[in-house]
Design a protein around this motif. Structure first.
Motif, PDB file in Angstrom:
ATOM      1  N   TYR A 175       0.830  -1.203   0.000  1.00 48.92           N
ATOM      2  CA  TYR A 175       0.000   0.000   0.000  1.00 48.92           C
ATOM      3  C   TYR A 175       0.868   1.258   0.000  1.00 48.92           C
ATOM      4  O   TYR A 175       0.506   2.265  -0.603  1.00 48.92           O
ATOM      5  CB  TYR A 175      -0.999   0.035   1.162  1.00 48.92           C
ATOM      6  CG  TYR A 175      -1.968   1.177   0.933  1.00 48.92           C
ATOM      7  CD1 TYR A 175      -2.924   1.087  -0.067  1.00 48.92           C
ATOM      8  CD2 TYR A 175      -1.872   2.358   1.650  1.00 48.92           C
ATOM      9  CE1 TYR A 175      -3.768   2.150  -0.352  1.00 48.92           C
ATOM     10  CE2 TYR A 175      -2.717   3.427   1.380  1.00 48.92           C
ATOM     11  CZ  TYR A 175      -3.663   3.317   0.384  1.00 48.92           C
ATOM     12  OH  TYR A 175      -4.492   4.376   0.097  1.00 48.92           O
TER      13      TYR A 175
ATOM     14  N   LEU B 156       1.603   2.034  -3.564  1.00 55.82           N
ATOM     15  CA  LEU B 156       0.441   2.562  -4.275  1.00 55.82           C
ATOM     16  C   LEU B 156       0.191   4.017  -3.848  1.00 55.82           C
ATOM     17  O   LEU B 156      -0.087   4.887  -4.679  1.00 55.82           O
ATOM     18  CB  LEU B 156      -0.780   1.679  -3.978  1.00 55.82           C
ATOM     19  CG  LEU B 156      -1.990   1.809  -4.897  1.00 55.82           C
ATOM     20  CD1 LEU B 156      -1.615   1.601  -6.359  1.00 55.82           C
ATOM     21  CD2 LEU B 156      -3.073   0.791  -4.493  1.00 55.82           C
TER      22      LEU B 156
ATOM     23  N   PHE C  96       2.793   6.134  -5.430  1.00 59.23           N
ATOM     24  CA  PHE C  96       2.433   6.361  -6.830  1.00 59.23           C
ATOM     25  C   PHE C  96       1.495   7.570  -6.929  1.00 59.23           C
ATOM     26  O   PHE C  96       1.715   8.493  -7.719  1.00 59.23           O
ATOM     27  CB  PHE C  96       1.735   5.122  -7.413  1.00 59.23           C
ATOM     28  CG  PHE C  96       0.964   5.410  -8.674  1.00 59.23           C
ATOM     29  CD1 PHE C  96       1.606   5.408  -9.901  1.00 59.23           C
ATOM     30  CD2 PHE C  96      -0.389   5.722  -8.632  1.00 59.23           C
ATOM     31  CE1 PHE C  96       0.912   5.711 -11.064  1.00 59.23           C
ATOM     32  CE2 PHE C  96      -1.086   6.020  -9.786  1.00 59.23           C
ATOM     33  CZ  PHE C  96      -0.438   6.021 -11.001  1.00 59.23           C
ATOM     34  N   GLU C  97       0.465   7.561  -6.123  1.00 56.76           N
ATOM     35  CA  GLU C  97      -0.518   8.650  -6.163  1.00 56.76           C
ATOM     36  C   GLU C  97       0.095   9.989  -5.790  1.00 56.76           C
ATOM     37  O   GLU C  97      -0.187  11.007  -6.406  1.00 56.76           O
ATOM     38  CB  GLU C  97      -1.659   8.358  -5.182  1.00 56.76           C
ATOM     39  CG  GLU C  97      -2.675   7.397  -5.729  1.00 56.76           C
ATOM     40  CD  GLU C  97      -3.943   7.399  -4.881  1.00 56.76           C
ATOM     41  OE1 GLU C  97      -3.833   7.067  -3.687  1.00 56.76           O
ATOM     42  OE2 GLU C  97      -5.010   7.739  -5.412  1.00 56.76           O
TER      43      GLU C  97
ATOM     44  N   PHE D 166       4.627   2.039  -9.080  1.00 56.54           N
ATOM     45  CA  PHE D 166       3.530   1.147  -9.424  1.00 56.54           C
ATOM     46  C   PHE D 166       4.039  -0.262  -9.727  1.00 56.54           C
ATOM     47  O   PHE D 166       3.420  -1.245  -9.317  1.00 56.54           O
ATOM     48  CB  PHE D 166       2.714   1.679 -10.601  1.00 56.54           C
ATOM     49  CG  PHE D 166       1.616   0.727 -10.958  1.00 56.54           C
ATOM     50  CD1 PHE D 166       0.499   0.619 -10.156  1.00 56.54           C
ATOM     51  CD2 PHE D 166       1.741  -0.130 -12.045  1.00 56.54           C
ATOM     52  CE1 PHE D 166      -0.491  -0.307 -10.430  1.00 56.54           C
ATOM     53  CE2 PHE D 166       0.755  -1.052 -12.332  1.00 56.54           C
ATOM     54  CZ  PHE D 166      -0.362  -1.140 -11.533  1.00 56.54           C
TER      55      PHE D 166
ATOM     56  N   PHE E   1       4.711  -1.999  -6.591  1.00 60.96           N
ATOM     57  CA  PHE E   1       3.424  -2.427  -6.047  1.00 60.96           C
ATOM     58  C   PHE E   1       2.982  -3.741  -6.684  1.00 60.96           C
ATOM     59  O   PHE E   1       2.553  -4.669  -5.997  1.00 60.96           O
ATOM     60  CB  PHE E   1       2.368  -1.340  -6.279  1.00 60.96           C
ATOM     61  CG  PHE E   1       0.958  -1.838  -6.169  1.00 60.96           C
ATOM     62  CD1 PHE E   1       0.388  -2.096  -4.927  1.00 60.96           C
ATOM     63  CD2 PHE E   1       0.198  -2.081  -7.311  1.00 60.96           C
ATOM     64  CE1 PHE E   1      -0.905  -2.576  -4.825  1.00 60.96           C
ATOM     65  CE2 PHE E   1      -1.087  -2.569  -7.225  1.00 60.96           C
ATOM     66  CZ  PHE E   1      -1.645  -2.820  -5.977  1.00 60.96           C
TER      67      PHE E   1
END
Lengths: 253, 253
Positions: A52, A55, A58-59, A85, A88
């Protein structure tokens, strides 16, 4: 997680502990080590937290790309985001491979990561770069310390996703140039880095308090886990490495 | 650009024109075709427009990932975003390979794409999915029409970056399920799709008006470019395909 290795960043906590000969769990592969259900639960927690984290990173990076002053900078941040990503994907793949539902493994860590990112939304491009650099360095130091205690298969995966994708240099270069151009920027960014460290510690405590299997592995009780004094020393090493990195960046930590 | 092929979406403009035997530029490779400076300039424009489109799509999808209702949906959008980034990398690579500065080639198209995305920021998850689906389908139809007129090397690259990454099905499935669950959603999304189409056309006109080499290639005058009547027919085919896609999605276009 886009992370730095000791070769490309000043001050790495992972330098400090002398590599001990692998014993206990650290000498076993996953098949043998995972026979202990408590160890298995701790690793699932660890992989879920890492996944997580990637992720969320990434955001965060994709979001920061919007603040980029040039198209080339924007592309650079998009590249980092894409690399996160792919990390992930590897972690999610491993969770599935060992028969765990990836979403279920990640859920317990959503609040801590989202809380961290919500409390530390960068207000400009430089704050975003410092955050990416500081956050990834601390996370990398932490996971490297933990990795040394993991079974061989899990360790290999964790070190692979912490592998430097070559971008620490990017952040350091841009931040140094900005401070050279306007030294007052340094004061503001030093405060910012302090806030990031504080928020990271507070969210980590939240996770440790919530996740029994993970914290048992950290404070001892499972195979080669740390004892409490060792955990204290680990946090000292990580804080010290952070201070050194900030100094090298021209920021008082 | 995450795009759809005719095999996985209802109604594709690219189905309409019968494939003509390759003549003129379409029968040449880049080395021969680019000897014509006007053709070369048009291709640089085209690659620049596509490249920035991918980077903007990356940002848009990463942004939409924040609206995802579940972790699995979030991961799916992050995957699409990452795929767009890799397409961007290929286009940027080609621009560099033919001796063009990628940033310079992209700059002229920043305002149009950013304007489009600014005017059409989705207010929720479903609007984001419809936008990704509609926007990519239209862009894909358009670039496929153009690709048929390009030299063999450029055509191969353009078709490769338009290659379906398998996600149209994802958007269609989610939107259909939402309309089944609450038919009123269909009315709102139909209006939204109409607004997207209008904004896309208005930004395209802006680009065509600004970029001489590109529009000359489109309206004829360079090798196998379109004549004006053909451009009109192309826009009809694209609009028609859009209408069919919307109907298949349960939306009146």
């Amino acid at each position: 997680m886009r992370c730095m290795t000791s070769s490309d960043k000043p001050g790495t906590a992972a330098e400090a502990p002398a590599p001990a000969p692998r014993t206990g769990v650290a000498a076993l592969d996953w098949a043998s080590a995972s026979a202990d259900p408590q160890y298995r639960a701790a690793v699932v927690d660890l992989l879920g937290a890492l996944a997580y984290g990637e992720l969320a990173a990434f955001e965060r990076l994709a979001e920061d790309a919007k603040l980029a002053p040039t198209l080339a900078d924007k592309a650079e941040l998009a590249k980092m985001a894409s690399a996160e990503f792919h990390h992930f994907e590897r972690l999610r793949g491993r969770l599935a491979e060992i028969g765990e539902e990836p979403t279920g493994a990640m859920e317990p860590f959503v609040a801590a990561y989202d809380g961290f990112h919500k409390q530390t939304a960068p207000s400009d491009w430089l704050e975003g770069l410092v955050k990416a650099y500081v956050g990834d360095s601390i996370a990398s130091d932490f996971y490297r310390e933990v990795a040394a205690r993991l079974d061989t298969d899990t360790r290999e995966l964790v070190l692979a996703v912490l592998d430097d994708t070559g971008h620490a240099g990017f952040a350091v270069e841009k931040v140094r140039a900005a401070i050279d151009a306007d030294p007052r920027v340094g004061g503001r960014l030093a405060l910012w880095a302090r806030r990031l460290m504080g928020e990271a510690l507070s969210q980590s405590q939240r996770v440790v308090a919530d996740r029994d299997a993970l914290s048992t592995m950290l404070v001892g009780g499972v195979a080669d886990g740390f004892d409490l004094a060792e955990v204290g020393r680990m946090f000292s090493r990580i804080t010290e490495a952070h201070t050194k990195r900030m100094a090298a960046l021209g920021l008082a930590a």
